[in-house]
Every structure is written in C-alpha cells, then in structure tokens.
Design an enzyme around this catalytic site. Structure first.
Site, PDB file in Angstrom:
ATOM      1  N   ARG A 212      -4.820  -2.136 -13.356  1.00 60.53           N
ATOM      2  CA  ARG A 212      -4.106  -0.856 -13.282  1.00 60.53           C
ATOM      3  C   ARG A 212      -3.034  -0.725 -14.375  1.00 60.53           C
ATOM      4  NH1 ARG A 212      -3.276   0.458  -6.979  1.00 60.53           N
ATOM      5  NH2 ARG A 212      -5.437   0.312  -6.330  1.00 60.53           N
TER       6      ARG A 212
ATOM      7  N   ASP B  65       3.960  12.241  -0.342  1.00 60.42           N
ATOM      8  CA  ASP B  65       3.496  10.963  -0.880  1.00 60.42           C
ATOM      9  C   ASP B  65       4.396  10.604  -2.061  1.00 60.42           C
ATOM     10  OD1 ASP B  65       0.587   9.348  -0.500  1.00 60.42           O
ATOM     11  OD2 ASP B  65       1.638   8.935  -2.376  1.00 60.42           O
TER      12      ASP B  65
HETATM   13  C1  LIG Z   1      -4.088   4.186   1.710  1.00 58.02           C
HETATM   14  S1  LIG Z   1      -3.229   5.698   1.474  1.00 58.02           S
HETATM   15  C2  LIG Z   1      -3.319   6.382   3.110  1.00 58.02           C
HETATM   16  C3  LIG Z   1      -3.631   7.863   3.095  1.00 58.02           C
HETATM   17  C4  LIG Z   1      -3.758   8.496   4.490  1.00 58.02           C
HETATM   18  N1  LIG Z   1      -2.530   8.392   5.226  1.00 58.02           N
HETATM   19  C5  LIG Z   1      -4.890   7.886   5.252  1.00 58.02           C
HETATM   20  O1  LIG Z   1      -4.675   7.077   6.167  1.00 58.02           O
HETATM   21  O2  LIG Z   1      -6.047   8.185   4.939  1.00 58.02           O
HETATM   22  C6  LIG Z   1      -1.529   5.137   1.373  1.00 58.02           C
HETATM   23  C7  LIG Z   1      -0.617   6.150   0.693  1.00 58.02           C
HETATM   24  O3  LIG Z   1       0.732   5.740   0.883  1.00 58.02           O
HETATM   25  C8  LIG Z   1       1.460   6.088  -0.276  1.00 58.02           C
HETATM   26  N2  LIG Z   1       2.706   5.296  -0.363  1.00 58.02           N
HETATM   27  C9  LIG Z   1       2.849   3.970  -0.608  1.00 58.02           C
HETATM   28  N3  LIG Z   1       4.146   3.626  -0.658  1.00 58.02           N
HETATM   29  C10 LIG Z   1       4.847   4.751  -0.414  1.00 58.02           C
HETATM   30  C11 LIG Z   1       6.242   5.055  -0.333  1.00 58.02           C
HETATM   31  N4  LIG Z   1       7.184   4.120  -0.525  1.00 58.02           N
HETATM   32  N5  LIG Z   1       6.598   6.329  -0.087  1.00 58.02           N
HETATM   33  C12 LIG Z   1       5.663   7.301   0.103  1.00 58.02           C
HETATM   34  N6  LIG Z   1       4.330   7.079   0.034  1.00 58.02           N
HETATM   35  C13 LIG Z   1       3.932   5.820  -0.216  1.00 58.02           C
HETATM   36  C14 LIG Z   1       0.492   5.809  -1.408  1.00 58.02           C
HETATM   37  O4  LIG Z   1       0.819   6.514  -2.590  1.00 58.02           O
HETATM   38  C15 LIG Z   1      -0.847   6.230  -0.805  1.00 58.02           C
HETATM   39  O5  LIG Z   1      -1.226   7.514  -1.198  1.00 58.02           O
END
Ligand SMILES: C[S@@+](CC[C@H](N)C(=O)[O-])C[C@H]1O[C@@H](n2cnc3c(N)ncnc32)[C@H](O)[C@@H]1O
Length: 295
Positions: A55, A163
């Site tokens: 990445r 997000d």
């Molecule tokens: C695996 S995805 C989950 C998406 C959805 N909630 C689902 O379960 O299908 C995790 C998301 O959490 C976000 N994320 C990670 N750390 C974060 C933070 N500190 N604040 C806000 N979002 C965060 C990532 O950018 C990512 O889009």
C-alpha cells in the site's frame, strides 16, 4: 528466550523487505505502525508487513521517492500534505450491501416497531453508521427504513455516515457501484432503489443509488479517535468491523463514547468477530453482536 531458528526467521523476514525494489527496514515499518496507531487507532502487527509494503509503495512511486526511509521522513516533515493520503492508504475498506443480514432482520422485526411506538410524538429516527466505508452499509440501512416506514408519513429519518478515509466517503456520497458490488441484491431491490448510469470512466454500466435513498444520508469524514461535532441522541449506532483493528483501550474509550451518544436503551451493532465482553459494561448483549445501552 528467542531460539536461533526464530532469530534466523525474523532476520530473513526483515531482509526480504530490505531487498525489495524500495527497501523497507524494520525501523521504517515500526515508524509507520506507530503513526498509524497514534492517528487512527489501527494496530499493524508484523503480519501486516506485506500489506503495508504494497500500500505504501504506491505513495512512494507517486512521490518519486526511493526508499521507505525517505517516505517516513516525508510523512514526518510534511504531515499536513501527506497524513490524509497515509491514513487512506492504511485503512481496510471491505464491505457489502446487507452484510451480516441478521442485523437488518433484527432492525425490521424488533428495533423499528419499538422506535415507531417510542418516538411516535417526535417522529424522528437518528442513526449513525460509524466506519461506513464506501456506503453500502448506510444505503442498506436507508433501504430498510424506507420500506419499514412506507406505511407511515411524516417521519424525519436521518442517517449519519462517517469514515476516516476521504476516498471512501467520496465514493459513498456519489453512491455509484459497479455491477460486482450489487450482484447480491435481488432484481426487485435493484429496480426500486438504483438507476443504471454510464460512469465517466466509460467502462460499462454502473448502478447509482436513487435520490429517495440518498436524501436520508449525510456523509462526512470523521476520525473516531478525534473530536465529534455531533450532539448525540442516536437511536441506533452501527460500528461494524472497525474496532477489530484497534487495541482494547481504544475500544473501551470508543464504546463508552458511543454510550454517551445513544438515547436511553439505544442499540449498538458491532461486527461478527467483535465483542464488548471484557471491554465495557455500558451495554447488555442481546446476542449475535447486537447490544442495548444500559440506562
Ligand atoms: C472493514 S470497513 C467496515 C465497513 C462497514 N462498517 C462494514 O462492516 O461493512 C472498516 C472501516 O473503518 C474505517 N476506519 C478505520 N479506522 C477508523 C477511524 N479511526 N475513524 C473512522 N473510521 C475508521 C476504515 O476507513 C474502513 O472504511
């Protein structure tokens, strides 16, 4: 004590990264992991080295740098230019429409009838999709609510979708998905809730979420570790498959903050491999990763 074999294995691992086109030394990985943890809560263990290499190497190429050490130096000295690109690069955004479908069944069967009765005077429903990725989760919520409230008029339904990653927030706002992303949806759901569009890329048709669903949702960038501008008063919070990457302390702080943001008896939905057990006592478990705030 480490065995000779373990030392050799870890040396081989470190070397395999220092030998690559863009060398990544242990010190570089440690720096990246520390910044990631401080800024986002995401923990990067050694098993994530390959993922981080692939990445961050894209950023190194774009910036025309030669090594990971140069990239770390750049991130350190120009955080205002690079931190957003860095955090966008390290997030994992896997999601899908109606992922963990039993959560949407529970909303339909239990939560929404209760809210229709409890909030019958205010006629308000407030929901937060925290860590919404590219928008499939909040749009699945919007489809569920649109259907469940079709028999009653005058309800004010708002979904906040946030997000950390600015790229996924833009994608969610646009609400345009390639056919692969919607293939799990039935023909009738597609017909009712999406319009076929030709994206600017010109690469085949895509599906755009209809305005009748978009109007429920506000997409914003928000770091769950930072300040939250919202006042609270949520009936439901979805925070699924986000804290799986956080350490227990960060999880406890976050779940306690969610408890403050929820109305009495408000609902919290988390991901299939996550638990509040041993993390916070502010919620009671209703089973299958569904929790209710203890008032
Ligand atoms: C695996 S995805 C989950 C998406 C959805 N909630 C689902 O379960 O299908 C995790 C998301 O959490 C976000 N994320 C990670 N750390 C974060 C933070 N500190 N604040 C806000 N979002 C965060 C990532 O950018 C990512 O889009």
């Amino acid at each position: 004590m480490q065995t000779l074999k373990a030392i050799k294995n870890s040396d081989a691992k470190a070397n395999s990264f220092s030998d690559r086109e863009f060398p990544m030394l242990d010190a570089d990985f440690d720096f990246i992991a520390r910044v990631a943890n401080e800024k986002t809560g995401i923990q990067l263990g050694n098993h994530k080295r390959d993922m981080i290499y692939s990445r961050i190497v894209r950023r190194i190429r774009l910036l025309k740098l030669q090594t990971f050490a140069e990239y770390c130096e750049y991130l350190n000295s120009h955080p205002e230019k690079e931190m957003t690109n860095f955090t966008n690069a390290i997030t994992t955004n896997l999601t899908s429409f109606f992922r963990e479908e039993h959560h949407f069944d529970f909303l339909r069967s239990t939560v929404l009838p209760e809210i229709k009765s409890k909030n019958r005077v205010s006629k308000k429903l407030r929901v937060w999709s925290a860590g919404c990725s590219t928008g499939e989760e909040p749009y699945s919520l919007a489809m569920t609510f649109h259907r469940a409230f079709s028999d009653v008029s005058g309800w004010d339904i708002k979904i906040l979708a946030t997000d950390l990653d600015t790229n996924v927030v833009s994608h969610g706002k646009a609400g345009v998905y390639v056919p692969d992303r919607v293939e799990g949806l039935s023909a009738s759901i597609l017909k009712k809730n999406f319009n076929v569009v030709v994206p600017a890329s010109g690469r085949g048709n895509a599906y755009e979420v209809s305005p009748h669903l978009k109007r429920y949702i506000t997409f914003n960038r928000l770091n769950l570790l930072g300040d939250w501008p919202m006042k609270g008063g949520f009936d439901v919070i979805f925070c699924r498959n986000v804290v799986i990457y956080f350490n227990k302390d960060a999880q406890r702080i976050l779940f306690d903050r969610y408890a403050e943001m929820l109305k009495p008896n408000g609902y919290l939905f988390i991901g299939h491999s996550e638990t509040l057990h041993g993390v916070t006592s502010r919620f009671e478990s209703l089973g299958r990763t569904i929790y209710r705030k203890i008032s």
